[in-house]
Write a protein that holds these residues in place. Sequence first.
Motif, mmCIF file in Angstrom:
data_model
loop_
_atom_site.group_PDB
_atom_site.id
_atom_site.type_symbol
_atom_site.label_atom_id
_atom_site.label_comp_id
_atom_site.label_asym_id
_atom_site.label_seq_id
_atom_site.Cartn_x
_atom_site.Cartn_y
_atom_site.Cartn_z
ATOM 1 N N ALA A 201 0.797 -1.044 -0.029
ATOM 2 C CA ALA A 201 -0.072 0.044 0.119
ATOM 3 C C ALA A 201 0.706 1.130 0.119
ATOM 4 O O ALA A 201 0.500 2.281 -0.666
ATOM 5 N N PHE A 202 2.188 1.088 0.672
ATOM 6 C CA PHE A 202 2.944 2.409 0.760
ATOM 7 C C PHE A 202 3.407 2.547 -0.842
ATOM 8 O O PHE A 202 3.309 3.761 -1.230
ATOM 9 N N CYS A 203 3.834 1.822 -1.604
ATOM 10 C CA CYS A 203 4.168 1.573 -2.801
ATOM 11 C C CYS A 203 2.919 2.355 -3.724
ATOM 12 O O CYS A 203 3.302 3.035 -4.697
ATOM 13 N N GLY A 204 1.745 1.838 -3.330
ATOM 14 C CA GLY A 204 0.701 2.165 -4.102
ATOM 15 C C GLY A 204 0.410 3.779 -3.972
ATOM 16 O O GLY A 204 0.349 4.480 -5.043
ATOM 17 N N GLY A 205 0.613 4.427 -2.848
ATOM 18 C CA GLY A 205 0.569 5.535 -2.658
ATOM 19 C C GLY A 205 1.603 6.620 -3.088
ATOM 20 O O GLY A 205 1.197 7.429 -3.752
ATOM 21 N N ALA A 206 2.817 5.952 -3.279
ATOM 22 C CA ALA A 206 3.752 6.562 -3.696
ATOM 23 C C ALA A 206 3.848 6.669 -5.454
ATOM 24 O O ALA A 206 4.169 7.727 -5.996
#
Length: 366
Positions: A201-206
């Motif tokens: 999810a962090f990668c998705g937000g980035a």
Amino acid sequence: MLCLDGLRGVAACSVVAFHFFYAFTPAPFTDWGRTGFGLWDTPLAVLWNGHFAVAVFFVLSGFVLAASAPISAREAPALIGLRYLRLALPALVSSALAWAWLNGFPEAAREVQAMTGSRWFRWTYQPPIPPFDQALWEGGVGVFLTGTTRFNNPLWTMQAEFFGSVLIYGSYALLPGRARPPAMALGALVLAVLGQFSLAAFCGGALVYEFRHLLRDHAPGGALLGLLGLVLGATYPGHSAEGGLIPLLQSWLGVDGPRQIGAVMVLAALLITPPVRRLFESAPLQRLGELSFPLYLVHVPLIVAPACAFYARFGPLEPAALAGLFAATFLAALVLATLFLVLVERPVLAGLRALRARLRRRPAPG
């Protein structure tokens, strides 16, 4: 982007509702074989789906961390250290606060668990309550190592937040600008395959941050994208085993995968839907956004201590009385969160901003 603060505030309120009703009315949260069609199968479930709210937090963190990423590899270790302090100092204070509440109402959670049968109380210490130094250790250090604490159970997210911060800051420090979008896309895919959906999810937000310049206002498209995101991520799994799109996706992605994907879709939808964006930029939701982290940190001690004591004394409660208890608990949490904001959150943020500015002014070695 002010609308993101509003989204964070709404997500924090959803977590409060989830924890309260899971404690006192656990049956709907554990019914994995329900039949028919109800509110839990609609996007309205976003109002009490705490799991989806946490996914939103992780996606928002990925976006914001990408926006504040280090400008050089030399700066990354210092920023990672500051990020740890930004998470650990409020978490430590909240753990100490939880210890005080648990000692003030030591039997309340146990009595309510016996009345409601809620499994949620497994994540709260029962008497004898461990000593104060353990509360400080778990809140400031232990939860980052183990990903769990039973003083203030929402702190489990601190480990994911810190590891996600290391992931984004480290990647952005090492990769040139053009390599970041494909790296984030690959990272989201690989982490999802490995079952690390929180970090994915962090990668998705980035990734949303990297492509923000391509996003254009489109209210109908944004509304449709947001609705699809809520259906995918905010509705509750566990409906009768009749097949269909959602069970099929869950068979591929597990329970957490659709939540994280839905959270990414909701973030992108918010950025391209002007009416909704203006709503989340409104003063009340901005205030909730400012209170979101304090509210997240202080609400569970209120539930497991004074709210449980009230329920143990007068329960079981009729729906209207339970709604009144929720309203009182929520208002008390807002008051306590406001105090936490003034006494803890703002001083911590001010100190870390000053420290970051000093570190950036420091000349390079040699």
